[in-house]
Write a protein that holds these residues in place. Structure first.
Motif, PDB file in Angstrom:
ATOM      1  N   GLN A 199       4.079   5.999  -8.571  1.00 60.75           N
ATOM      2  CA  GLN A 199       3.235   5.828  -7.516  1.00 60.75           C
ATOM      3  C   GLN A 199       1.895   5.487  -7.540  1.00 60.75           C
ATOM      4  N   ALA A 200       1.221   5.805  -8.405  1.00 59.37           N
ATOM      5  CA  ALA A 200      -0.251   5.482  -8.633  1.00 59.37           C
ATOM      6  C   ALA A 200      -0.327   3.884  -9.014  1.00 59.37           C
ATOM      7  N   VAL A 201       0.942   3.497  -9.753  1.00 57.32           N
ATOM      8  CA  VAL A 201       0.752   1.967  -9.951  1.00 57.32           C
ATOM      9  C   VAL A 201       1.079   1.291  -8.687  1.00 57.32           C
ATOM     10  N   ALA A 202       1.883   1.787  -7.784  1.00 58.11           N
ATOM     11  CA  ALA A 202       2.350   0.990  -6.586  1.00 58.11           C
ATOM     12  C   ALA A 202       1.268   1.063  -5.691  1.00 58.11           C
ATOM     13  N   ASP A 203       0.495   2.200  -5.640  1.00 58.62           N
ATOM     14  CA  ASP A 203      -0.636   2.253  -4.845  1.00 58.62           C
ATOM     15  C   ASP A 203      -1.785   1.110  -5.216  1.00 58.62           C
ATOM     16  N   GLN A 204      -1.910   0.894  -6.437  1.00 55.21           N
ATOM     17  CA  GLN A 204      -2.950  -0.050  -7.221  1.00 55.21           C
ATOM     18  C   GLN A 204      -2.392  -1.524  -7.010  1.00 55.21           C
ATOM     19  N   GLN A 205      -0.927  -1.639  -7.155  1.00 53.98           N
ATOM     20  CA  GLN A 205      -0.729  -2.974  -6.842  1.00 53.98           C
ATOM     21  C   GLN A 205      -0.710  -3.443  -5.304  1.00 53.98           C
ATOM     22  N   THR A 206      -0.522  -2.579  -4.515  1.00 56.20           N
ATOM     23  CA  THR A 206      -0.673  -2.915  -2.736  1.00 56.20           C
ATOM     24  C   THR A 206      -2.218  -3.002  -2.616  1.00 56.20           C
ATOM     25  N   ALA A 207      -3.055  -2.258  -3.222  1.00 59.89           N
ATOM     26  CA  ALA A 207      -4.511  -2.244  -2.879  1.00 59.89           C
ATOM     27  C   ALA A 207      -5.060  -3.717  -3.359  1.00 59.89           C
ATOM     28  N   GLU A 208      -4.393  -4.189  -4.876  1.00 57.77           N
ATOM     29  CA  GLU A 208      -5.103  -5.401  -5.246  1.00 57.77           C
ATOM     30  C   GLU A 208      -4.446  -6.526  -4.356  1.00 57.77           C
TER      31      GLU A 208
END
Length: 391
Positions: free
Chosen positions: A159-168
């Motif tokens: 989930q943390a990876v997905a959130d960071q990719q969305t924010a990027e």
């Protein structure tokens, strides 16, 4: 008695002789008094006195080259191929104006700025995206640290990876949005770092040249598509010479032919260029065809919208006898005549056939005797004197 009658007869004969002699003398006197018929007057030659001759100037017939040409009227214009109408692609209220009409500007130089709601929104989106990107990046680092010691579930890391990719992704999209507003990477980085939203949109000149018009002031509301454009910028070293040729002459003009311009505003300064465009249609109102030439490095004082007279050379020159314009008299019948002389006091009328005048001279199409001396200034006076003499 007979002797007396003889004397009377003798007296009668003497009287008759006297009467006859007197009658003959009377007839002779009448013959002498009768006017002799005069010789017919010369209707082609006029004589003037020395005082009148001072008002008449003489010149020799010379030869000149005459090129076939087409005359036209027109004006000077900006080179529309290098003229930019500078406006804002976004609505906003003008904050500052950095140039005025007549200024020389370079490509990329700011002309004016405005407060743009669209830019403000884009900058705010970048600030928000930068904050979310920083937060998700920190969360991802924590999740990875905890996963190494098995302090969280695998799905928490995912989930943390997905959130960071969305924010990027949102952050990169916000940066691209600001590039549409002509913001540089350094400016975008500064907005993201300082978290400061300014909303100032600067409009730069797309070309180098001179400011031809300014139609904006601080506080004005600018709407895309509304005219006139806030700024006009053109290349002052390149102008158009625009000529309007009558329909009948248009087929004679072709691209590449020499064009000569004379301007009332610049007397005595002829301008030469080459035709580089001939219109394919005729104006419905004026029935003229537009042609133009590009003038590079125009002379000082030449400005757009000045009126001009044009002469377009349409063929090779031919040599003719040349008559100054003031030497030619147009008579009431339409005939064109000149006056020749050998002594400056007796002038003979000569009809001539002339072509189209050029540079103040008429080409002579009919034959002229060599070495003729003609009257120039004062030729009209000689024509009037000859007309009075013939009455």
């Amino acid at each position: 008695m007979k002797k007396h009658q003889g004397r009377l007869a003798a007296v009668g004969y003497a009287l008759a002789a006297v009467i006859l002699i007197l009658a003959e003398h009377a007839v002779t006197d009448k013959v002498k008094a009768a006017p002799h018929p005069s010789a017919p007057a010369d209707t082609q030659t006029v004589a003037i006195n020395a005082e009148q001759a001072k008002q008449v100037r003489l010149a020799d017939v010379t030869q000149r080259d005459f090129a076939p040409h087409v005359d036209a009227v027109g004006y000077v214009d900006f080179n529309q191929d290098q003229l930019a109408q500078v406006s804002s692609p976004y609505a906003g209220r003008v904050r500052d104006v950095f140039a005025k009409a007549g200024d020389t500007v370079s490509r990329g130089q700011a002309l004016f700025s405005l407060d743009s709601p669209d830019l403000t929104q884009a900058e705010a989106s970048l600030v928000s995206a930068a904050a979310a990107r920083a937060q998700t990046t920190a969360a991802l680092e924590r999740a990875r640290s905890m996963a190494q010691v098995q302090a969280n579930a695998p799905r928490d890391l995912e989930q943390a990876v997905a959130d960071q990719q969305t924010a990027e992704g949102n952050y990169q999209a916000a940066r691209r949005a600001l590039r549409i507003f002509s913001k540089s990477d350094a400016q975008i980085d500064r907005i993201a770092a300082t978290r400061r939203v300014d909303g100032e949109l600067r409009i730069d000149s797309p070309v180098a040249g001179q400011v031809t018009s300014r139609n904006v002031a601080p506080g004005d509301l600018v709407q895309p598509g509304n005219g006139p454009a806030p700024f006009g910028v053109g290349d002052s070293n390149s102008l158009w010479l625009v000529a309007n040729v009558v329909e009948a002459d248009a087929p004679q003009v072709h691209v590449g032919e020499p064009l000569f311009a004379s301007l009332p505003a610049l007397p005595g300064q002829p301008i030469e260029a080459q035709v580089d465009y001939v219109g394919s249609t005729s104006d419905a109102a004026t029935h003229r065809v537009t042609l133009r030439a590009v003038l590079h490095s125009p002379p000082a004082g030449l400005r757009p919208q000045m009126l001009a007279n044009y002469s377009i050379v349409t063929g090779a020159p031919t040599r003719h006898d040349a008559l100054p314009a003031d030497a030619v008299v147009r008579e009431g019948s339409g005939s064109m005549v000149i006056f020749t002389t050998s002594d400056g006091l007796h002038f003979t009328r000569h009809p001539v056939q002339l072509g189209t005048p050029q540079d103040g001279y008429y080409p002579v199409l009919s034959e002229l005797q060599p070495h003729l001396r003609i009257a120039t200034e004062g030729a009209l006076f000689l024509s009037n004197a000859l007309a009075l003499q013939s009455q």
